[in-house]
Write a protein that holds these residues in place. Structure first.
Motif, mmCIF file in Angstrom:
data_model
loop_
_atom_site.group_PDB
_atom_site.id
_atom_site.type_symbol
_atom_site.label_atom_id
_atom_site.label_comp_id
_atom_site.label_asym_id
_atom_site.label_seq_id
_atom_site.Cartn_x
_atom_site.Cartn_y
_atom_site.Cartn_z
ATOM 1 N N THR A 54 0.849 -1.189 0.000
ATOM 2 C CA THR A 54 0.000 0.000 0.000
ATOM 3 C C THR A 54 0.882 1.234 0.000
ATOM 4 N N ALA A 55 0.310 2.345 -0.458
ATOM 5 C CA ALA A 55 1.055 3.599 -0.523
ATOM 6 C C ALA A 55 0.250 4.702 0.131
ATOM 7 N N THR A 56 0.942 5.714 0.619
ATOM 8 C CA THR A 56 0.304 6.887 1.208
ATOM 9 C C THR A 56 0.706 8.115 0.411
ATOM 10 N N SER A 57 0.131 9.249 0.778
ATOM 11 C CA SER A 57 0.391 10.497 0.051
ATOM 12 C C SER A 57 1.838 10.967 0.193
ATOM 13 N N VAL A 58 2.605 10.383 1.116
ATOM 14 C CA VAL A 58 4.001 10.788 1.263
ATOM 15 C C VAL A 58 4.946 9.778 0.628
ATOM 16 N N ASP A 59 4.402 8.851 -0.114
ATOM 17 C CA ASP A 59 5.206 7.772 -0.679
ATOM 18 C C ASP A 59 4.880 7.623 -2.155
ATOM 19 N N CYS A 60 5.620 8.312 -3.016
ATOM 20 C CA CYS A 60 5.340 8.251 -4.454
ATOM 21 C C CYS A 60 6.407 7.477 -5.210
ATOM 22 N N HIS A 61 7.356 6.875 -4.498
ATOM 23 C CA HIS A 61 8.432 6.159 -5.184
ATOM 24 C C HIS A 61 7.896 4.871 -5.812
ATOM 25 N N LEU A 62 8.354 4.599 -7.015
ATOM 26 C CA LEU A 62 7.941 3.385 -7.712
ATOM 27 C C LEU A 62 8.524 2.167 -7.020
ATOM 28 N N LYS A 63 7.686 1.151 -6.826
ATOM 29 C CA LYS A 63 8.114 -0.099 -6.209
ATOM 30 C C LYS A 63 7.746 -1.255 -7.126
ATOM 31 N N VAL A 66 2.966 -4.884 -7.184
ATOM 32 C CA VAL A 66 1.691 -4.155 -7.210
ATOM 33 C C VAL A 66 1.544 -3.354 -5.917
ATOM 34 N N THR A 67 1.169 -2.080 -6.075
ATOM 35 C CA THR A 67 0.944 -1.192 -4.937
ATOM 36 C C THR A 67 -0.461 -0.620 -5.039
ATOM 37 N N LEU A 68 -1.230 -0.743 -3.971
ATOM 38 C CA LEU A 68 -2.586 -0.215 -3.934
ATOM 39 C C LEU A 68 -2.612 1.160 -3.276
ATOM 40 N N ILE A 69 -3.246 2.110 -3.958
ATOM 41 C CA ILE A 69 -3.439 3.461 -3.442
ATOM 42 C C ILE A 69 -4.940 3.683 -3.320
ATOM 43 N N GLN A 70 -5.443 3.826 -2.112
ATOM 44 C CA GLN A 70 -6.867 4.083 -1.919
ATOM 45 C C GLN A 70 -7.105 5.584 -1.966
ATOM 46 N N ASP A 71 -7.605 6.044 -3.100
ATOM 47 C CA ASP A 71 -7.894 7.466 -3.272
ATOM 48 C C ASP A 71 -8.811 7.633 -4.472
ATOM 49 N N ASP A 72 -9.076 8.871 -4.858
ATOM 50 C CA ASP A 72 -10.133 9.156 -5.826
ATOM 51 C C ASP A 72 -9.602 9.950 -7.003
ATOM 52 N N ILE A 73 -10.010 9.555 -8.213
ATOM 53 C CA ILE A 73 -9.558 10.260 -9.418
ATOM 54 C C ILE A 73 -10.139 11.667 -9.513
ATOM 55 N N ARG A 74 -11.130 11.986 -8.703
ATOM 56 C CA ARG A 74 -11.679 13.351 -8.705
ATOM 57 C C ARG A 74 -10.779 14.336 -7.973
ATOM 58 N N ASP A 75 -9.758 13.821 -7.286
ATOM 59 C CA ASP A 75 -8.814 14.665 -6.563
ATOM 60 C C ASP A 75 -7.606 14.940 -7.450
ATOM 61 N N GLN A 76 -7.450 16.182 -7.874
ATOM 62 C CA GLN A 76 -6.410 16.550 -8.824
ATOM 63 C C GLN A 76 -5.008 16.305 -8.264
ATOM 64 N N ASP A 77 -4.799 16.612 -7.002
ATOM 65 C CA ASP A 77 -3.473 16.431 -6.412
ATOM 66 C C ASP A 77 -3.085 14.956 -6.364
ATOM 67 N N THR A 78 -4.072 14.103 -6.060
ATOM 68 C CA THR A 78 -3.805 12.657 -6.006
ATOM 69 C C THR A 78 -3.369 12.134 -7.362
ATOM 70 N N THR A 79 -4.125 12.463 -8.392
ATOM 71 C CA THR A 79 -3.798 11.951 -9.727
ATOM 72 C C THR A 79 -2.436 12.468 -10.193
ATOM 73 N N MET A 119 -6.864 12.703 -14.891
ATOM 74 C CA MET A 119 -5.879 11.694 -15.260
ATOM 75 C C MET A 119 -5.075 12.116 -16.487
ATOM 76 N N LEU A 120 -5.728 12.728 -17.454
ATOM 77 C CA LEU A 120 -5.020 13.200 -18.645
ATOM 78 C C LEU A 120 -4.051 14.327 -18.297
ATOM 79 N N GLU A 121 -4.473 15.232 -17.430
ATOM 80 C CA GLU A 121 -3.580 16.314 -17.006
ATOM 81 C C GLU A 121 -2.384 15.750 -16.249
ATOM 82 N N ALA A 122 -2.641 14.774 -15.389
ATOM 83 C CA ALA A 122 -1.546 14.143 -14.660
ATOM 84 C C ALA A 122 -0.571 13.474 -15.621
ATOM 85 N N ALA A 123 -1.107 12.842 -16.654
ATOM 86 C CA ALA A 123 -0.253 12.220 -17.666
ATOM 87 C C ALA A 123 0.561 13.271 -18.416
ATOM 88 N N ARG A 124 -0.088 14.357 -18.799
ATOM 89 C CA ARG A 124 0.608 15.422 -19.552
ATOM 90 C C ARG A 124 1.739 16.031 -18.731
#
Length: 326
Positions: A54-63, A66-79, A119-124
């Motif tokens: 599992t990952a938290t908002s302070v852990d963005c390093h690739l591992k 499989v890593t599960l992130i429980q959050d919502d695509i409606r949150d711009q900062d998360t994506t 998601m598209l903005e995050a990708a860009r």
């Protein structure tokens, strides 16, 4: 296409877990982030196919793994945060189905339009090369089938409208920003791991096994194009591998089946196992189209994809899965 670093939204769901299962068995040591709000799929569903962290908002390093992130695509900062370092986004998360979109059109828009834009903005902004978008035949609306990619869209339901908006944004982000977007219009997908789905095949099997009456909206003559999950997963992997963007593909069987016909096939298959299925007809549902099946010739030509699993065989496999769960 480098498949080592993936972000899969809605990855705890039916299609997401099936795709991850395939990738873990066909690619060596991939890195897969799963972003899911767990409204439909659950961590238990993901654990059926693999171990995961599992990952938290302070852990963005690739591992690796499989890593599960429980959050919502409606949150711009998360994506934005979890798209860092990713090679490909597979965007499966959505408010799915005609019924929920009719009941709450605003929620449908927020999930399917705003969530896709995030998601598209995050990708860009993170330099992600590939973006696969899960669409459906719903954007086409009430047209004379078979549905193909060049038909002018006339969506009937809010769900169809929101998916059409997602396709439009994918087109724009390819042509303006160069992200290799691919929109796949799924048929009515069914198969193992569909225990949370409310679509025709899964719903009828689940209701019958629970001793409930199976409801058909209207007279059952409405038609759909039923696609087995393994065939869909192959299309997703091919879309990730191909080096192009800005394309939309119908991913279905090209066969028109009535809902009543499919219900009878399920009833017969259950009957051979000594399980009775009772059917009743209710009022037609708002937003449903009468006929729906697809022309998949573009997918064959450009993706090298064709469906392989016959409906009768797929229903047998799906029933066996549901019985194993009980």
């Amino acid at each position: 296409m480098n498949l080592l670093n993936l972000l899969i939204t809605g990855g705890c769901g039916f299609i997401g877990t099936s795709l991850i299962h395939r990738l873990l068995h066909s690619h060596s040591n991939p890195t897969i982030r799963v972003l899911d709000n767990l409204v439909t799929g659950t961590p238990c569903d993901l654990s059926e196919i693999t171990r995961f962290g599992t990952a938290t908002s302070v852990d963005c390093h690739l591992k690796r793994g499989v890593t599960l992130i429980q959050d919502d695509i409606r949150d711009q900062d998360t994506t934005m945060y979890y798209a860092q370092g990713v090679d490909c986004v597979v965007h499966l998360a959505a408010n799915t189905g005609v019924g929920p979109s009719v009941e709450n059109p605003r929620l449908d828009m927020e999930c399917n339009v705003l969530g896709t834009l995030n998601m598209l903005e995050a990708a860009r902004l993170n330099g992600v090369k590939k973006f696969i978008f899960a669409s459906s035949g719903a954007p086409a609306g009430e047209v004379e089938p078979p549905i193909h990619e060049e038909l002018p869209p006339h969506p009937v339901s809010p769900y169809g409208a929101s998916k059409l908006a997602g396709e439009g944004y994918c087109s724009a982000y390819f042509r303006t920003f160069g992200i290799e977007t691919v929109c796949l219009r799924f048929g009515n997908v069914y198969g193992p791991r569909s225990k949370h789905k409310s679509s025709v095949v899964a719903k009828f099997i689940r209701q019958a096994l629970n001793g409930e009456v199976c409801e058909i909206f209207g007279d059952g003559t409405q038609t759909r194009d039923f696609l087995y999950i393994d065939d869909l997963v192959r299309a997703l992997v091919l879309a990730m591998d191909k080096d192009f963007g800005g394309e939309t593909f119908q991913i279905a069987t090209g066969l028109e089946r009535t809902v009543g016909e499919v219900a009878e096939m399920i009833a017969q298959a259950l009957g051979r196992r000594g399980i009775k299925m009772t059917i009743k007809h209710t009022q037609p549902r708002l937003g449903d189209v009468k006929r729906n099946f697809a022309d998949t010739s573009k997918a064959k030509r450009m993706l090298g994809w064709e469906p392989e699993v016959e409906l009768e065989d797929g229903i047998e496999r799906t029933i066996e899965y549901f019985l194993s769960q009980k």
